[in-house]
Enzyme design. Structure first.
Site, PDB file in Angstrom:
ATOM      1  N   ASP A   1      76.859  37.360  83.361  1.00  0.00           N
ATOM      2  CA  ASP A   1      75.660  38.193  83.510  1.00  0.00           C
ATOM      3  C   ASP A   1      74.465  37.365  83.993  1.00  0.00           C
ATOM      4  O   ASP A   1      74.388  36.173  83.732  1.00  0.00           O
ATOM      5  CB  ASP A   1      75.345  38.860  82.158  1.00  0.00           C
ATOM      6  CG  ASP A   1      74.432  40.060  82.309  1.00  0.00           C
ATOM      7  OD1 ASP A   1      74.279  40.567  83.444  1.00  0.00           O
ATOM      8  OD2 ASP A   1      73.861  40.494  81.288  1.00  0.00           O
ATOM      9  N   GLY A   2      73.562  38.026  84.696  1.00  0.00           N
ATOM     10  CA  GLY A   2      72.297  37.389  85.078  1.00  0.00           C
ATOM     11  C   GLY A   2      72.142  37.078  86.559  1.00  0.00           C
ATOM     12  O   GLY A   2      71.162  36.439  86.948  1.00  0.00           O
TER      13      GLY A   2
ATOM     14  N   GLY B   1      71.383  39.100  88.998  1.00  0.00           N
ATOM     15  CA  GLY B   1      70.214  39.791  89.539  1.00  0.00           C
ATOM     16  C   GLY B   1      68.924  39.060  89.187  1.00  0.00           C
ATOM     17  O   GLY B   1      68.044  38.855  90.029  1.00  0.00           O
TER      18      GLY B   1
ATOM     19  N   HIS C   1      74.574  37.451  93.385  1.00  0.00           N
ATOM     20  CA  HIS C   1      76.023  37.642  93.254  1.00  0.00           C
ATOM     21  C   HIS C   1      76.771  36.581  94.070  1.00  0.00           C
ATOM     22  O   HIS C   1      77.807  36.076  93.641  1.00  0.00           O
ATOM     23  CB  HIS C   1      76.423  39.043  93.705  1.00  0.00           C
ATOM     24  CG  HIS C   1      75.811  40.142  92.875  1.00  0.00           C
ATOM     25  ND1 HIS C   1      75.856  40.122  91.502  1.00  0.00           N
ATOM     26  CD2 HIS C   1      75.132  41.265  93.215  1.00  0.00           C
ATOM     27  CE1 HIS C   1      75.232  41.202  91.034  1.00  0.00           C
ATOM     28  NE2 HIS C   1      74.781  41.904  92.058  1.00  0.00           N
TER      29      HIS C   1
ATOM     30  N   SER D   1      82.064  46.330  85.973  1.00  0.00           N
ATOM     31  CA  SER D   1      82.382  47.267  84.894  1.00  0.00           C
ATOM     32  C   SER D   1      82.509  48.690  85.423  1.00  0.00           C
ATOM     33  O   SER D   1      82.045  49.013  86.524  1.00  0.00           O
ATOM     34  CB  SER D   1      81.286  47.216  83.815  1.00  0.00           C
ATOM     35  OG  SER D   1      80.137  47.915  84.241  1.00  0.00           O
TER      36      SER D   1
ATOM     37  N   GLU E   1      80.895  51.046  84.413  1.00  0.00           N
ATOM     38  CA  GLU E   1      79.517  51.565  84.497  1.00  0.00           C
ATOM     39  C   GLU E   1      78.789  51.037  85.735  1.00  0.00           C
ATOM     40  O   GLU E   1      77.815  51.648  86.189  1.00  0.00           O
ATOM     41  CB  GLU E   1      78.732  51.179  83.236  1.00  0.00           C
ATOM     42  CG  GLU E   1      79.157  51.910  81.976  1.00  0.00           C
ATOM     43  CD  GLU E   1      80.482  51.439  81.381  1.00  0.00           C
ATOM     44  OE1 GLU E   1      80.866  50.270  81.626  1.00  0.00           O
ATOM     45  OE2 GLU E   1      81.140  52.241  80.702  1.00  0.00           O
TER      46      GLU E   1
ATOM     47  N   LEU F   1      96.697  27.916  85.220  1.00  0.00           N
ATOM     48  CA  LEU F   1      95.779  28.910  84.657  1.00  0.00           C
ATOM     49  C   LEU F   1      96.078  30.324  85.184  1.00  0.00           C
ATOM     50  O   LEU F   1      96.327  30.505  86.370  1.00  0.00           O
ATOM     51  CB  LEU F   1      94.337  28.528  85.062  1.00  0.00           C
ATOM     52  CG  LEU F   1      93.229  29.498  84.669  1.00  0.00           C
ATOM     53  CD1 LEU F   1      92.969  29.458  83.167  1.00  0.00           C
ATOM     54  CD2 LEU F   1      91.935  29.177  85.426  1.00  0.00           C
TER      55      LEU F   1
ATOM     56  N   SER G   1      78.782  45.188  76.150  1.00  0.00           N
ATOM     57  CA  SER G   1      78.765  46.003  77.377  1.00  0.00           C
ATOM     58  C   SER G   1      80.155  46.530  77.748  1.00  0.00           C
ATOM     59  O   SER G   1      80.572  46.456  78.912  1.00  0.00           O
ATOM     60  CB  SER G   1      78.160  45.206  78.539  1.00  0.00           C
ATOM     61  OG  SER G   1      76.833  44.828  78.244  1.00  0.00           O
TER      62      SER G   1
END
Ligand code: IPE
Ligand code: IPE
Ligand code: MG
Length: 238
Positions: free
Chosen positions: A17-18, A20, A34, A62, A64, A128, A193
């Site tokens: 997150d963050g 923006g 981004h 997400s 949303e 991984l 979230s």
């Protein structure tokens, strides 16, 4: 890498997150944030490989997030395709296997194609496992899991009396992966979230004020070291 191999989480999940706010702070359009975030992903994947983490789940988009402005959504989908197209050779070289969870059929056709191409091309890799959560919502996943269970009952594959935690887990998008040991969220927000609601019941949380594009390998190591100092009790007296 300074983190000891003992107490390294088997599965790390990250709410990236963050982006923006990172862009806003520099007077740039959100998409630049981004783009910078995609660079941080590269570093984090590399760091997890070096730490011998087995699974890394990244919350990339997400359910949303479809409600964001159309231009941002389109730009994010383009960035996803570009990232996958450009990074596939590197994923192969680093022995990373790509997987995805979420309502993937909601993605634009071109994104789905590129995603499945990278998944196929990295399917044999044994290092991984990088899991991208795309059009992912924890509540939707639980609903999809219930529908899947009901179908199995209708088909006579299982009896309702057999339903337990383990069986339900096998009907979620994450059925092939262990639950996350460590959940990292950047940009300081203290919430899930709608991310991995079922799977995080005993996950250790690590929240950093750093914005995702500023999150480095060093920050990853700091989170893993902090994880190593935690005592997990699972509700019992130790
Ligand atoms: C996270 O960064 C990336 C996605 C949700 C796709 P944000 O875009 O949410 O950045 P902020 O929270 O607005 O700073
Ligand atoms: C969560 O971040 C989703 C991703 C990181 C992909 P959001 O920015 O969408 O979450 P809220 O709006 O702060 O809860
Ligand atoms: Mg955000």
């Amino acid at each position: 890498m300074p983190a000891s191999s003992k107490n390294v989480p088997r599965h790390i999940a990250i709410i990236m997150d963050g982006n923006g706010r990172w862009a806003k702070g520099r007077g740039l359009p959100r998409i630049k944030g981004h783009e910078a975030g995609a660079q941080a992903v590269r570093e984090c994947v590399e760091g997890c490989g070096e730490l011998k983490v087995e699974y890394l789940t990244l919350y990339a988009f997400s359910a949303e997030n479809w409600q964001r402005p159309k231009t941002e959504v389109i730009a994010l989908m383009r960035l996803l395709e570009k990232f996958l197209r450009e990074k596939t050779p590197e994923l192969i070289e680093k022995n990373v296997r790509l997987q995805a969870i979420g309502r993937l059929t909601d993605l634009p056709a071109s994104s789905q194609q590129q995603l499945h191409k990278t998944i196929e091309q990295t399917a044999g890799n044994t290092g991984l496992t990088l899991i991208l959560a795309l059009s992912y919502g924890g509540r939707l996943e639980i609903i999809d899991g219930i529908k899947s269970l009901l179908r199995a009952i209708e088909l006579g594959h299982i009896d309702r009396a057999m339903i337990d935690v383990e069986m339900f887990s096998k009907h979620l998008y994450t059925r092939y992966y262990p639950d996350p040991d460590l959940l990292i969220r950047t940009s300081g927000e203290m919430r899930l979230s709608n991310f991995l609601l079922w799977q995080t019941s005993y996950t250790e949380m690590y929240i950093t004020p750093k914005l995702w594009p500023d999150f480095t390998k060093k920050d990853l190591v700091a989170a893993v070291e902090e994880f190593g100092r935690r005592q997990r009790r699972y509700g019992v007296v130790l």
